[in-house]
Design an enzyme around this catalytic site. Structure first.
Site, mmCIF file in Angstrom:
data_model
loop_
_atom_site.group_PDB
_atom_site.id
_atom_site.type_symbol
_atom_site.label_atom_id
_atom_site.label_comp_id
_atom_site.label_asym_id
_atom_site.label_seq_id
_atom_site.Cartn_x
_atom_site.Cartn_y
_atom_site.Cartn_z
ATOM 1 N N SER A 1 43.294 33.065 44.398
ATOM 2 C CA SER A 1 42.548 34.011 45.238
ATOM 3 C C SER A 1 41.190 34.377 44.651
ATOM 4 O O SER A 1 40.220 34.537 45.392
ATOM 5 C CB SER A 1 43.384 35.269 45.479
ATOM 6 O OG SER A 1 44.479 34.959 46.309
ATOM 7 N N PHE A 2 41.097 34.512 43.339
ATOM 8 C CA PHE A 2 39.810 34.851 42.732
ATOM 9 C C PHE A 2 38.774 33.772 43.019
ATOM 10 O O PHE A 2 37.588 34.059 43.177
ATOM 11 C CB PHE A 2 39.981 35.077 41.226
ATOM 12 C CG PHE A 2 38.817 35.780 40.607
ATOM 13 C CD1 PHE A 2 38.669 37.155 40.728
ATOM 14 C CD2 PHE A 2 37.859 35.072 39.907
ATOM 15 C CE1 PHE A 2 37.583 37.806 40.168
ATOM 16 C CE2 PHE A 2 36.774 35.724 39.339
ATOM 17 C CZ PHE A 2 36.633 37.090 39.466
ATOM 18 N N GLU A 3 39.219 32.529 43.132
ATOM 19 C CA GLU A 3 38.315 31.411 43.396
ATOM 20 C C GLU A 3 37.838 31.352 44.842
ATOM 21 O O GLU A 3 36.964 30.542 45.178
ATOM 22 C CB GLU A 3 38.987 30.094 42.994
ATOM 23 C CG GLU A 3 39.140 29.922 41.488
ATOM 24 C CD GLU A 3 40.287 30.748 40.894
ATOM 25 O OE1 GLU A 3 40.204 31.089 39.704
ATOM 26 O OE2 GLU A 3 41.270 31.054 41.615
ATOM 27 N N CYS B 1 46.599 35.301 48.879
ATOM 28 C CA CYS B 1 47.697 36.251 48.770
ATOM 29 C C CYS B 1 47.937 36.570 47.299
ATOM 30 O O CYS B 1 48.139 35.667 46.488
ATOM 31 C CB CYS B 1 48.963 35.676 49.392
ATOM 32 S SG CYS B 1 50.405 36.742 49.208
ATOM 33 N N HIS C 1 47.089 42.592 36.055
ATOM 34 C CA HIS C 1 46.388 41.418 36.573
ATOM 35 C C HIS C 1 46.172 41.528 38.082
ATOM 36 O O HIS C 1 45.103 41.191 38.597
ATOM 37 C CB HIS C 1 47.197 40.154 36.231
ATOM 38 C CG HIS C 1 46.550 38.879 36.660
ATOM 39 N ND1 HIS C 1 45.450 38.358 36.012
ATOM 40 C CD2 HIS C 1 46.836 38.025 37.667
ATOM 41 C CE1 HIS C 1 45.092 37.229 36.597
ATOM 42 N NE2 HIS C 1 45.912 37.007 37.611
#
Length: 181
Positions: free
Chosen positions: A81-83, A105, A113
């Site tokens: 998700s961060f990407e 998700c 985290h």
């Protein structure tokens, strides 16, 4: 002033989350503008693929049911998700799509985290909306458990992917209208 109520208090009120109040897949088809000439990008997180795959399915169905050709939908995957932030940025720079739907998700675990990924992804996608002259649609599920995620990717609460598709269509229409006036 802070007020704390105990769950066993007669004054305790249960407040439903926003998605508990409506089905994410339900919309008024008459409120959806024409999609003629629109192209969409979808960036999907591979992490929690059992959830994000269903979000993608909902997004594609939402677009195609409203007249978007599958030839006008570009789907790319990123590891997590961060990407979604970098994936969305690259799609904006290197494709000719009119809006980008970011689907991911994050399910809460035992460490902080979850908080960092959710906050960073939220801020990053918001920043993309400021930096680029096209809409980035926030389709990140942030849930406390797997059941909540399943309920929002085609379960009893509908599919957030469908909601994102309709939002993308409406935002492209909005942008085209303000540019032409």
């Amino acid at each position: 002033m802070r007020v704390a109520l105990m769950m066993d208090s007669p004054f305790f009120i249960t407040i439903n989350m926003a998605s508990e109040l409506k089905n994410l897949s339900v919309y008024d088809p008459n409120s959806v503008p024409s999609t003629k000439g629109m192209k969409f990008g979808i960036v999907v997180s591979e992490w929690n693929h059992n959830i994000t795959g269903n979000l993608l399915k909902g997004a594609i169905e939402g677009l195609t049911e409203n007249g978007v050709s599958t030839d006008d939908i570009v789907v790319k995957y990123v590891p997590g998700s961060f990407e979604l932030i970098a994936g969305g940025k690259y799609m904006a720079k290197y494709t000719d799509v009119d809006a980008i739907i970011c689907l991911g998700c994050v399910i809460k675990g035992d460490t902080p985290h979850f908080d960092y990924v959710c906050a960073g992804t939220t801020q990053g996608i918001a920043q993309l909306n400021i930096e680029y002259d096209k809409p980035f649609i926030f389709g990140l599920l942030t849930t406390n458990n797997l059941q909540q995620a399943e309920e929002r990717c085609g379960g009893r609460l509908g599919n957030k992917g469908t909601e994102c598709a309709i939002t993308a269509i409406k935002m492209v229409d909005f942008l085209w209208n303000v540019r032409n006036k």
